[in-house]
Design a protein around this motif. Structure first.
Motif, mmCIF file in Angstrom:
data_model
loop_
_atom_site.group_PDB
_atom_site.id
_atom_site.type_symbol
_atom_site.label_atom_id
_atom_site.label_comp_id
_atom_site.label_asym_id
_atom_site.label_seq_id
_atom_site.Cartn_x
_atom_site.Cartn_y
_atom_site.Cartn_z
ATOM 1 N N ILE A 99 0.118 -18.620 15.720
ATOM 2 C CA ILE A 99 -0.117 -17.323 15.885
ATOM 3 C C ILE A 99 -0.500 -16.849 17.337
ATOM 4 O O ILE A 99 -1.233 -17.848 17.804
ATOM 5 C CB ILE A 99 -1.076 -16.807 14.973
ATOM 6 C CG1 ILE A 99 -0.606 -16.714 13.473
ATOM 7 C CG2 ILE A 99 -1.831 -15.495 15.254
ATOM 8 C CD1 ILE A 99 -1.675 -16.074 12.461
ATOM 9 N N PHE A 100 -0.012 -16.131 17.841
ATOM 10 C CA PHE A 100 -0.355 -15.728 19.239
ATOM 11 C C PHE A 100 -1.204 -14.390 19.044
ATOM 12 O O PHE A 100 -0.601 -13.348 18.572
ATOM 13 C CB PHE A 100 0.569 -15.518 20.123
ATOM 14 C CG PHE A 100 1.433 -16.778 20.392
ATOM 15 C CD1 PHE A 100 1.152 -17.350 21.811
ATOM 16 C CD2 PHE A 100 2.281 -17.318 19.761
ATOM 17 C CE1 PHE A 100 1.872 -18.754 21.914
ATOM 18 C CE2 PHE A 100 2.970 -18.812 19.993
ATOM 19 C CZ PHE A 100 2.527 -19.251 21.094
ATOM 20 N N ARG A 101 -2.282 -14.379 19.355
ATOM 21 C CA ARG A 101 -3.200 -13.099 19.439
ATOM 22 C C ARG A 101 -3.390 -12.535 20.686
ATOM 23 O O ARG A 101 -3.466 -13.333 21.865
ATOM 24 C CB ARG A 101 -4.524 -13.461 18.850
ATOM 25 C CG ARG A 101 -4.535 -13.406 17.485
ATOM 26 C CD ARG A 101 -6.016 -13.814 16.951
ATOM 27 N NE ARG A 101 -6.913 -12.950 17.435
ATOM 28 C CZ ARG A 101 -8.202 -13.023 17.085
ATOM 29 N NH1 ARG A 101 -8.732 -14.023 16.266
ATOM 30 N NH2 ARG A 101 -9.015 -12.149 17.369
ATOM 31 N N ALA A 102 -2.878 -11.210 20.980
ATOM 32 C CA ALA A 102 -2.880 -10.639 22.397
ATOM 33 C C ALA A 102 -3.071 -9.023 22.231
ATOM 34 O O ALA A 102 -2.595 -8.468 21.118
ATOM 35 C CB ALA A 102 -1.650 -10.959 23.067
ATOM 36 N N ASN A 103 -3.732 -8.351 23.207
ATOM 37 C CA ASN A 103 -3.869 -6.985 23.190
ATOM 38 C C ASN A 103 -2.424 -6.379 23.524
ATOM 39 O O ASN A 103 -2.169 -5.263 23.016
ATOM 40 C CB ASN A 103 -4.865 -6.686 24.349
ATOM 41 C CG ASN A 103 -6.137 -6.877 23.607
ATOM 42 O OD1 ASN A 103 -6.489 -6.661 22.396
ATOM 43 N ND2 ASN A 103 -7.104 -6.936 24.505
ATOM 44 N N ASN A 104 -1.458 -7.110 24.176
ATOM 45 C CA ASN A 104 -0.210 -6.559 24.746
ATOM 46 C C ASN A 104 0.764 -7.608 23.961
ATOM 47 O O ASN A 104 0.860 -8.782 24.570
ATOM 48 C CB ASN A 104 -0.302 -6.477 26.009
ATOM 49 C CG ASN A 104 -1.486 -5.853 26.861
ATOM 50 O OD1 ASN A 104 -1.520 -4.483 26.583
ATOM 51 N ND2 ASN A 104 -2.143 -6.484 27.548
ATOM 52 N N VAL A 105 1.626 -6.961 23.268
ATOM 53 C CA VAL A 105 2.896 -7.619 22.982
ATOM 54 C C VAL A 105 4.119 -6.929 23.454
ATOM 55 O O VAL A 105 4.117 -5.585 23.184
ATOM 56 C CB VAL A 105 2.916 -7.984 21.195
ATOM 57 C CG1 VAL A 105 4.154 -8.350 20.945
ATOM 58 C CG2 VAL A 105 1.605 -8.654 20.941
ATOM 59 N N ILE A 106 4.952 -7.614 24.092
ATOM 60 C CA ILE A 106 6.030 -7.132 24.838
ATOM 61 C C ILE A 106 7.121 -7.728 24.155
ATOM 62 O O ILE A 106 7.331 -8.893 24.313
ATOM 63 C CB ILE A 106 5.959 -7.049 26.365
ATOM 64 C CG1 ILE A 106 5.058 -6.061 26.684
ATOM 65 C CG2 ILE A 106 7.285 -6.559 27.089
ATOM 66 C CD1 ILE A 106 3.795 -6.706 27.683
ATOM 67 N N LEU A 107 8.499 -6.978 23.606
ATOM 68 C CA LEU A 107 9.452 -7.735 23.003
ATOM 69 C C LEU A 107 10.560 -7.525 24.192
ATOM 70 O O LEU A 107 10.968 -6.392 24.538
ATOM 71 C CB LEU A 107 9.879 -7.110 21.676
ATOM 72 C CG LEU A 107 8.582 -6.989 20.627
ATOM 73 C CD1 LEU A 107 9.543 -6.515 19.511
ATOM 74 C CD2 LEU A 107 8.407 -8.636 20.439
ATOM 75 N N ALA A 108 10.988 -8.595 24.618
ATOM 76 C CA ALA A 108 12.099 -8.297 25.441
ATOM 77 C C ALA A 108 13.240 -9.375 24.955
ATOM 78 O O ALA A 108 13.649 -10.484 25.533
ATOM 79 C CB ALA A 108 11.927 -8.972 27.024
ATOM 80 N N THR A 109 13.759 -9.193 23.766
ATOM 81 C CA THR A 109 14.623 -10.152 22.889
ATOM 82 C C THR A 109 15.950 -9.960 22.946
ATOM 83 O O THR A 109 16.721 -10.661 22.279
ATOM 84 C CB THR A 109 14.126 -10.220 21.549
ATOM 85 O OG1 THR A 109 14.038 -8.934 20.863
ATOM 86 C CG2 THR A 109 12.705 -10.501 21.448
ATOM 87 N N GLY A 110 16.464 -9.089 23.869
ATOM 88 C CA GLY A 110 17.947 -9.015 23.821
ATOM 89 C C GLY A 110 18.489 -8.355 22.931
ATOM 90 O O GLY A 110 17.910 -7.744 22.117
ATOM 91 N N GLY A 111 19.940 -8.432 22.872
ATOM 92 C CA GLY A 111 20.541 -7.358 22.026
ATOM 93 C C GLY A 111 21.432 -8.121 20.782
ATOM 94 O O GLY A 111 20.544 -9.360 20.386
ATOM 95 N N PHE A 112 22.174 -7.658 20.106
ATOM 96 C CA PHE A 112 22.288 -7.759 18.697
ATOM 97 C C PHE A 112 24.059 -8.062 18.482
ATOM 98 O O PHE A 112 24.641 -7.404 17.451
ATOM 99 C CB PHE A 112 21.620 -6.881 17.760
ATOM 100 C CG PHE A 112 21.809 -5.198 18.091
ATOM 101 C CD1 PHE A 112 23.079 -4.468 17.978
ATOM 102 C CD2 PHE A 112 20.925 -4.779 18.642
ATOM 103 C CE1 PHE A 112 22.962 -3.280 18.456
ATOM 104 C CE2 PHE A 112 21.011 -3.386 19.003
ATOM 105 C CZ PHE A 112 21.907 -2.649 18.926
#
Ligand SMILES: Cc1cc2nc3c(=O)[nH]c(=O)nc-3n(C[C@H](O)[C@H](O)[C@H](O)COP(=O)(O)OP(=O)(O)OC[C@H]3O[C@@H](n4cnc5c(N)ncnc54)[C@H](O)[C@@H]3O)c2cc1C
Length: 346
Positions: A184-197
């Protein structure tokens, strides 16, 4: 189960994730999670280049961010958010220069300036490039910068789900692929940059890792989705494997022919011809094939032969290698078989 804490967690080690991680690391401690080693991210497949109105090309002296913006809005059939487009086009020259100062080995003109070439839908030659391996060059440069700035990399960690407490995102659950442990990663900021589909389509230029699982995790967490229907189809995928034949090939003068030996783009887009916006060229190629003017009912020809051996070897070495390795044709003396396919989840 391990629990790790950071100020910010970025999921994705492609160009968008690395650039975000780099910026955040100026003020935060940052974990960058990627299901593959970042330099294997799909961004490494980007060949053609990156647009910015630098005006370095002799035919591009009158180019401006406003003209770049106009071409982009027009290319979107006026559906794009025009404020966002203008912002991007004004920022682009600064960003290219910044990437250069970080060490990106851009191709250059004789006078030493960053080289630019024509690209589809662009009124001036404004595509900056590193031969035909631009994404690869940028990915390595940004990765080096992130390492230098102490971004903490968690490679081969797979985002499974986003954690929410009282409707607030507080972290993510990942699977460490090498040990099989949940982390588990705990953080106040979670940014998704997971690309395309890309792999929801049968024919896609995307790598097999582009399965949209980041978008899926966001959807399950109740994040509003926007613009998922904006999918770009690229005109020129290599017949048989769907590998991209970069628009750089047409930018350098490559021509499209049907089985009547006719350059069909001349009638469809008399001005821009082969360099019309991608949706127009992709539709034209598909129409030629559907109406029986393709080869083996499956593809048209992308002809580079008239460019000559020297230019092909110097400007399009990657394209040539791919055509030889995956289609058994050397573009120096044989046209490349191409058709349209899914390219870009916008
Ligand atoms: C063949 C090809 C050529 C292209 N050429 C150009 C070009 O010339 N110019 C241009 O501007 N654009 C081009 N594009 C588009 C451009 O490459 C993409 O828009 C851009 O690279 C996307 O970057 P990204 O960081 O969003 O995604 P990606 O580079 O795909 O990175 C996604 C990251 O997310 C990570 N990830 C995904 N899911 C998970 C998960 N569940 N858990 C953990 N990590 C995850 C992956 O490991 C990866 O690191 C091209 C695209 C293709 C397919």
């Amino acid at each position: 189960m391990d629990i790790l804490e950071f100020d910010s967690v970025v999921v994705g080690g492609g160009l968008s994730g690395l650039r975000t991680g780099l910026e955040l690391s100026k003020k935060h401690n940052v974990a960058l999670i990627s299901k593959v080693v970042p330099i294997r991210s799909h961004s490494g497949a980007a060949q053609g280049g990156i647009n910015a109105a630098l005006g370095n090309h002799p035919a591009g002296k009158d180019d401006t961010p406003e003209r770049h913006s106009f071409d982009t809005v027009k290319g979107s059939d006026y559906l794009a958010d025009q404020d966002a487009v203008l912002f991007m086009c004004k920022e682009a020259p600064k960003i290219v220069v910044e990437l250069e100062s970080m060490g990106t080995p851009f191709s250059r003109f004789e006078d030493g300036k960053i080289a630019q070439r024509p690209f589809g839908g662009a009124g001036f030659p404004r595509t900056c490039y590193a031969a035909d391996r631009t994404g690869h060059a940028l990915l390595h440069t940004l990765y080096e910068q992130c390492v230098r700035q102490n971004v903490q990399f968690y490679n081969e960690y797979f985002l499974i789900d986003i954690i929410k407490v009282e409707n607030q995102v507080t972290g993510i659950i990942t699977l460490d692929l090498s040990s099989g442990n949940l982390v588990i990663f705990r953080a106040n900021n979670v940014i998704l940059a997971t690309g395309g589909f890309g792999w929801i389509y049968r024919a896609s230029t995307n790598a097999l890792i582009c399965t949209g699982d980041g978008v899926g995790a966001a959807f399950r967490a109740g994040v509003p989705m926007s613009d998922c229907e904006f999918v770009q189809f690229h005109p020129t995928c290599l017949h048989g494997t769907n590998i991209l034949m970069s628009e750089g090939a047409r930018g350098e003068g490559g021509l499209l022919y049907n089985n009547l030996n006719k350059r069909f783009m001349v009638e469809i887009a008399p001005e821009a011809q082969e360099l019309a916006p991608r949706d127009i060229v992709a539709r034209a190629i598909t129409t030629e094939i559907n109406e029986g003017r393709g080869f083996e009912e499956a593809y048209v020809h992308l002809d580079l032969r008239h460019l000559g051996r020297e230019k092909i070897l110097k400007r399009l070495p990657g394209i040539r290698e791919i055509a030889i390795d995956f289609a058994g044709v050397d573009p120096i003396d044989t046209p490349i078989p191409v058709h349209a396919g899914h390219h870009y989840s916008m």
